[in-house]
Scaffold this motif. Sequence first.
Motif, short mmCIF file in Angstrom:
data_model
loop_
_atom_site.label_atom_id
_atom_site.label_comp_id
_atom_site.label_asym_id
_atom_site.label_seq_id
_atom_site.Cartn_x
_atom_site.Cartn_y
_atom_site.Cartn_z
N MET A 71 47.31 9.26 8.52
CA MET A 71 47.86 8.28 7.57
C MET A 71 49.38 8.37 7.56
N LYS A 72 50.05 7.24 7.78
CA LYS A 72 51.51 7.18 7.76
C LYS A 72 51.95 6.32 6.56
N ILE A 73 52.65 6.95 5.63
CA ILE A 73 53.02 6.26 4.39
C ILE A 73 54.53 6.34 4.19
N ILE A 74 55.11 5.21 3.82
CA ILE A 74 56.52 5.17 3.41
C ILE A 74 56.57 5.11 1.89
N VAL A 75 57.40 5.97 1.30
CA VAL A 75 57.63 5.92 -0.14
C VAL A 75 59.10 5.61 -0.39
N SER A 76 59.35 4.94 -1.49
CA SER A 76 60.73 4.56 -1.80
C SER A 76 60.91 4.49 -3.31
N GLY A 77 62.04 4.96 -3.77
CA GLY A 77 62.37 4.93 -5.19
C GLY A 77 63.63 5.75 -5.39
N GLY A 78 64.45 5.39 -6.34
CA GLY A 78 65.68 6.16 -6.48
C GLY A 78 66.50 5.79 -7.69
N GLY A 79 67.67 6.41 -7.74
CA GLY A 79 68.59 6.18 -8.84
C GLY A 79 68.53 7.30 -9.86
N THR A 80 67.30 7.66 -10.29
CA THR A 80 67.11 8.74 -11.26
C THR A 80 65.93 9.59 -10.82
N GLY A 81 65.86 10.80 -11.38
CA GLY A 81 64.73 11.67 -11.09
C GLY A 81 63.42 11.06 -11.53
N GLY A 82 63.47 10.18 -12.55
CA GLY A 82 62.27 9.53 -13.04
C GLY A 82 61.59 8.65 -12.02
N ASP A 85 51.22 2.69 7.54
CA ASP A 85 49.93 2.14 7.12
C ASP A 85 50.03 1.49 5.75
N ALA A 86 50.98 1.95 4.94
CA ALA A 86 51.20 1.39 3.61
C ALA A 86 52.58 1.81 3.12
N VAL A 87 53.08 1.08 2.12
CA VAL A 87 54.39 1.38 1.54
C VAL A 87 54.24 1.46 0.02
N VAL A 88 54.83 2.51 -0.57
CA VAL A 88 54.75 2.74 -2.01
C VAL A 88 56.15 2.72 -2.60
N GLY A 89 56.34 1.95 -3.68
CA GLY A 89 57.62 1.92 -4.39
C GLY A 89 57.45 2.48 -5.78
N THR A 90 58.39 3.32 -6.22
CA THR A 90 58.27 3.92 -7.56
C THR A 90 59.40 3.48 -8.50
N GLY A 91 60.10 2.41 -8.15
CA GLY A 91 61.12 1.88 -9.05
C GLY A 91 62.53 2.24 -8.64
N GLY A 92 63.49 1.61 -9.32
CA GLY A 92 64.87 1.72 -8.90
C GLY A 92 65.15 0.62 -7.89
N TYR A 93 66.37 0.09 -7.90
CA TYR A 93 66.64 -1.09 -7.06
C TYR A 93 66.46 -0.83 -5.57
N THR A 137 54.71 26.14 -23.95
CA THR A 137 55.43 25.57 -25.09
C THR A 137 54.49 24.98 -26.15
N ASP A 138 54.83 25.21 -27.42
CA ASP A 138 54.03 24.70 -28.54
C ASP A 138 54.61 23.40 -29.12
N LEU A 139 55.92 23.21 -29.00
CA LEU A 139 56.59 22.00 -29.47
C LEU A 139 57.84 21.81 -28.63
N ILE A 140 58.13 20.57 -28.28
CA ILE A 140 59.32 20.30 -27.48
C ILE A 140 60.20 19.26 -28.15
N VAL A 141 61.51 19.48 -28.04
CA VAL A 141 62.52 18.53 -28.52
C VAL A 141 63.28 18.07 -27.30
N ASN A 142 63.27 16.77 -27.03
CA ASN A 142 63.88 16.30 -25.78
C ASN A 142 64.15 14.80 -25.84
N ARG A 143 64.75 14.29 -24.77
CA ARG A 143 64.88 12.86 -24.55
C ARG A 143 63.49 12.29 -24.27
N ALA A 144 63.41 11.03 -23.83
CA ALA A 144 62.10 10.40 -23.66
C ALA A 144 61.98 9.68 -22.32
N GLY A 145 62.44 10.38 -21.25
CA GLY A 145 62.26 9.84 -19.91
C GLY A 145 60.77 9.77 -19.55
#
Length: 365
Positions: free
Chosen positions: A1-12, A94-102, A261-269
């Motif tokens: 299986m040959k797959i291309i993945v693409s996505g960028g800009g942020t770790g998200g 065989d397929a291409v996957v995009g995960t966001g970002g321009y 961890t029992d409770l986390i305080v963070n951003r919301a990525g």
Amino acid sequence: MKIIVSGGGTGGHIYPALAIAKQIIEQHPDGKILYIGSGKGLEADIVPKAGVDFKAIEISGFKRSLSIENIKTIIRFFRAVTESKKMIREFGADAVVGTGGYVCGPVVYAAAKLGIPTLVHEQNVIPGLTNKFLSRHTDRIAVSFSGSAQYFPKDKVVVTGNPRATEVAKADPEQGRSSLAVRPSRRIILVVGGSRGARAINEAFLQAVPELATKKDLHFIYVTGEVHYQKVKEQLEKHEIQSNVSVYPFIYNMPQVLAATDLIVNRAGASFLAEITSLGIPSILIPSPYVTNNHQEKNARWLEEHGAATVILEKDLTGPSLIESIDHIMMNKTKWFEMKAAAKKLGEPKAANKLYEELKRLVSK
């Protein structure tokens, strides 16, 4: 299986793409993955270090106001489509996957025009511009939140969760606790300012520390970000902080630490929310107000509406408001258990496998 993945800009966008790549290789050890991204984005550094082949195209995002720069962006887009078609043919995808970002726009669009199966993954509750555009051309749209389905064609959507959750769900909590040297009797509260830190979270935590340090049944793990570490450490030393507050510039074994961890305080990525829901961690979310399309607040509100999180907007964040929210959850066992169950219900620990199965179906058609 040959797959291309693409996505960028942020770790998200990048880390879900790498999680998908990892799942494919686990299922097909002889498979091949090519990651196409921007040479100027974070992916150019992160992807090669992950051991995945990387190629770059030149592309930029659209401005949200009328601009001559947008005309240049359109020209770059079609040049990038031509570049992408060449890379796709040479790789024999065989397929291409995009995960966001321009950056994934021209890659997925090029594959669709070549008649190659395509799948895009949307991490946020409210879709980004690129995935909205690609939804008209791609074969399948995988979403992290069921609430995202309404924004896409019904016959293309499948709810899979975020593939980052799969890696974190396997983490060992005992390894996390031992790496932090926290007493077994103490519950862990993780406060994170993000990899670059978040000044508002830092300031509120410093204001709250004198009172938090008196809560001996809790242990606060505070991750400042490299940028703010020295300054925060110096200020904490002035408070003569007791043994239940530990400060780190960065945590490298975050999956294991999250598992403890029992409770986390963070951003919301989006990727972060996928990680904590896969483990069923109650959270206090402070959405970044500087994110495009206010994605983080919309993500955070989704968890709050389902009983898994408490949201504090940055403009309302103070030491007292942080203490109040922590006490409301940690001093009420019933509340904590309810939030934990609600978070777990939203989690998709098998997200990477679900995405792989969707991809396999597309390829086999």
